[in-house]
Write a protein that holds these residues in place. Sequence first.
Motif, PDB file in Angstrom:
ATOM      1  N   ALA A 150      44.610  40.720  37.951  1.00  0.00           N
ATOM      2  CA  ALA A 150      44.040  41.706  38.870  1.00  0.00           C
ATOM      3  C   ALA A 150      43.559  42.935  38.119  1.00  0.00           C
ATOM      4  N   LYS A 151      44.342  43.390  37.133  1.00  0.00           N
ATOM      5  CA  LYS A 151      43.936  44.573  36.376  1.00  0.00           C
ATOM      6  C   LYS A 151      42.687  44.277  35.544  1.00  0.00           C
ATOM      7  N   THR A 152      42.648  43.081  34.934  1.00  0.00           N
ATOM      8  CA  THR A 152      41.460  42.713  34.159  1.00  0.00           C
ATOM      9  C   THR A 152      40.218  42.737  35.042  1.00  0.00           C
ATOM     10  N   LYS A 153      40.333  42.200  36.242  1.00  0.00           N
ATOM     11  CA  LYS A 153      39.187  42.142  37.153  1.00  0.00           C
ATOM     12  C   LYS A 153      38.752  43.539  37.581  1.00  0.00           C
ATOM     13  N   ILE A 154      39.696  44.411  37.888  1.00  0.00           N
ATOM     14  CA  ILE A 154      39.297  45.736  38.366  1.00  0.00           C
ATOM     15  C   ILE A 154      38.700  46.563  37.241  1.00  0.00           C
ATOM     16  N   LEU A 155      39.187  46.363  36.010  1.00  0.00           N
ATOM     17  CA  LEU A 155      38.595  47.079  34.865  1.00  0.00           C
ATOM     18  C   LEU A 155      37.170  46.601  34.594  1.00  0.00           C
ATOM     19  N   ASN A 156      36.865  45.377  35.034  1.00  0.00           N
ATOM     20  CA  ASN A 156      35.493  44.840  34.910  1.00  0.00           C
ATOM     21  C   ASN A 156      34.697  45.044  36.198  1.00  0.00           C
ATOM     22  N   SER A 157      35.218  45.943  37.053  1.00  0.00           N
ATOM     23  CA  SER A 157      34.545  46.308  38.310  1.00  0.00           C
ATOM     24  C   SER A 157      34.414  45.146  39.279  1.00  0.00           C
ATOM     25  N   ASP A 158      35.296  44.168  39.166  1.00  0.00           N
ATOM     26  CA  ASP A 158      35.274  43.018  40.074  1.00  0.00           C
ATOM     27  C   ASP A 158      36.392  43.198  41.113  1.00  0.00           C
ATOM     28  N   SER A 159      36.111  44.000  42.129  1.00  0.00           N
ATOM     29  CA  SER A 159      37.144  44.333  43.107  1.00  0.00           C
ATOM     30  C   SER A 159      37.479  43.163  44.020  1.00  0.00           C
ATOM     31  N   ILE A 160      36.489  42.249  44.233  1.00  0.00           N
ATOM     32  CA  ILE A 160      36.743  41.101  45.117  1.00  0.00           C
ATOM     33  C   ILE A 160      37.814  40.197  44.517  1.00  0.00           C
ATOM     34  N   PHE A 161      37.641  39.807  43.230  1.00  0.00           N
ATOM     35  CA  PHE A 161      38.620  38.923  42.612  1.00  0.00           C
ATOM     36  C   PHE A 161      39.937  39.653  42.335  1.00  0.00           C
ATOM     37  N   CYS A 162      39.869  40.949  42.101  1.00  0.00           N
ATOM     38  CA  CYS A 162      41.108  41.738  41.985  1.00  0.00           C
ATOM     39  C   CYS A 162      41.905  41.623  43.285  1.00  0.00           C
ATOM     40  N   ALA A 163      41.213  41.753  44.409  1.00  0.00           N
ATOM     41  CA  ALA A 163      41.879  41.641  45.708  1.00  0.00           C
ATOM     42  C   ALA A 163      42.471  40.249  45.900  1.00  0.00           C
TER      43      ALA A 163
END
Length: 641
Positions: A344-357
């Motif tokens: 989740a942190k990797t995804k949000i750092l890459n601005s991918d909020s959908i997959f972070c969620a």
Amino acid sequence: MCNRFSILAIFLILLSIQIKSQEIDEEFKQKILLYLSSDKGSVVWAGVDYTIQFKLYEAIQVLENIIWKQEVPIQLSILWAMAYLNAPNTQQLAIAFIDSVDFYNSSRFFGSENKLSAKAHVNQALFYINDYSQADYVMQQLRVKPYDVESIWLLPNLIRNVPQYENEAKSILINAANNSEDYRIRFNAVHQLEEVYGAEMIPIYINFFKNVEESGKEFSSSRIISFEFLCKYNYDGLENLIKEQIYNEPAAVYKRYFIDTLFNRYGNPENLNYIVNFYNWETDSLAKRFVSHALENFTPKEFPMNITLPEMIDSLKIITNKTFAFQWIDSTTKNLLNYNLDNAKTKILNSDSIFCANYIKQYQDLVNFEFQDTLNTTPEFVTLEGWQFLYYYAQYILDRLPEPQANPNLLVNLKNSFGVQIPAGNVTYYESATSGWKDAVNNGDGTFTVITTKSTVSIRMFYEFANQTVHNVPAQNNTYTFTTVNTAVQLKNSSGNLMPAPSGDQGTVQYYADAWRTFGTTTNGVAYKELLPINYSFRMTYEYIPNDKQQDISTNSTVTFTTVLCTLKVTNANNQPLAGASTKYYSTAWRDIGLTNAEGIITKELLPKNLSFRATYGNVSLDKQQDISVNILVEIQLNVP
């Protein structure tokens, strides 16, 4: 002669409720004016009270006319009423009162009131109109009587407006707070100190919180108000003070209050674990119940609004590891949860909020599944304490993220009657006669996915050996939830009361789903089990006698079995009552009922069934078969004298 009235009580009431002018009719207004003209002090007092309550400005002239005819307590009340009504002559009359008091004889004073105290107490009216010229009388009174409650109440105003008295007034308040034997005076003194000095008085508040008792009572208003002041001024030692105090606090209800404050302000895993240990230590039943309720309803504080999503995920990882340290989750679950958080942190750092969620939702679903896995279908676990932190902190993160992507197929889950998801045994679905029934995909979290191109399907849920089928369920972008019902199987006696109490007997309950399955045993006459809402056969076994009943629990989830009061009547050859005869009934073996009484009778609650009964007296016995669902009186005649 009138009663001694507390000027302080009037003052407190007026300040607390802030009475507004009310409409009264002319008749009542005239009655109030008549009260003021009475020659009875108690009636005059009632008139003064009504004058204040209704802001009766028409009474000002009457009050001026009658004041010099009254005893001192009523005069003080009148002067306060005039000050409250902003009467123009209030100051003049109050000064005149001070000048006149020295010439009063003792009959005009009551209780502990005297000439000096009267001069001090009239300052309530003077202070209200911002006249502090006579404030020295308040200090004189307190030097003589340092715990005079009416004068103590005036000190905050005096401190703010007459600086030369501040140090002495402050010392008087501190002395009253620490040393008065009257808890009401201590309580008032603490209030006055807080009103003027706020956080400066924290040592006083701590002393009251830890040590003050109200004449030996458990419930100390001084202690609780001091605690509220410590909260108000964010005392930096409050957290440890609360944890220390809950072990020493004599009042159970205050323990709950302190624990709620600890959770609301410092709701971290360490403090939750501290309270869990305290609960195990506590022996008082009421306090234990309060603490249990606080633990069950604990919800962690939300993240601060200025914290970023990566910081929130890092914080949740720290908390996850702490819950493992407290043995609230197992190591496998911890690793799986941290895996989701890392992704989740990797995804949000890459601005991918959908997959972070999506990863945070998987985290939360895993926490929920392991917590709700009451049947222990997996060796992993999450305790209530772990669930409270991990589920809610995951939700706080989800609240700041877009909605996770929906399942494009048909998601099938199972919830109990309380709305909590529980793991299904299996799910199958039906597309056509050609393909027949097929297994849905087990998602490993208690849910199943139906993947099909059909627009609708039939689905079948398996749970606790039973199954329920529904038809024409939309199969695309849909979630279907099966819900169990909390089935109650009752055992009642012939009087309609739940059994057993006080006998302590239990009924054993089974239900039929391909075979007879264990339901449970009754406690206080009832057994409960979550089951799919379909038609079942139920079996109650009581006193070795089974009784079956079929019921559709989708329409009525309470299944009731009722015993009958079976009466055995034993007579001799002459048809006379036979006392002391041994009686039994047969159900897989001969079961004792007991000995007949002087009337030859014995009774027993039994489930209604066709049974064999036996009566024995000496060497003579006789059996009789009878259906007690038809006739509860079993009569046996023995061939004995």
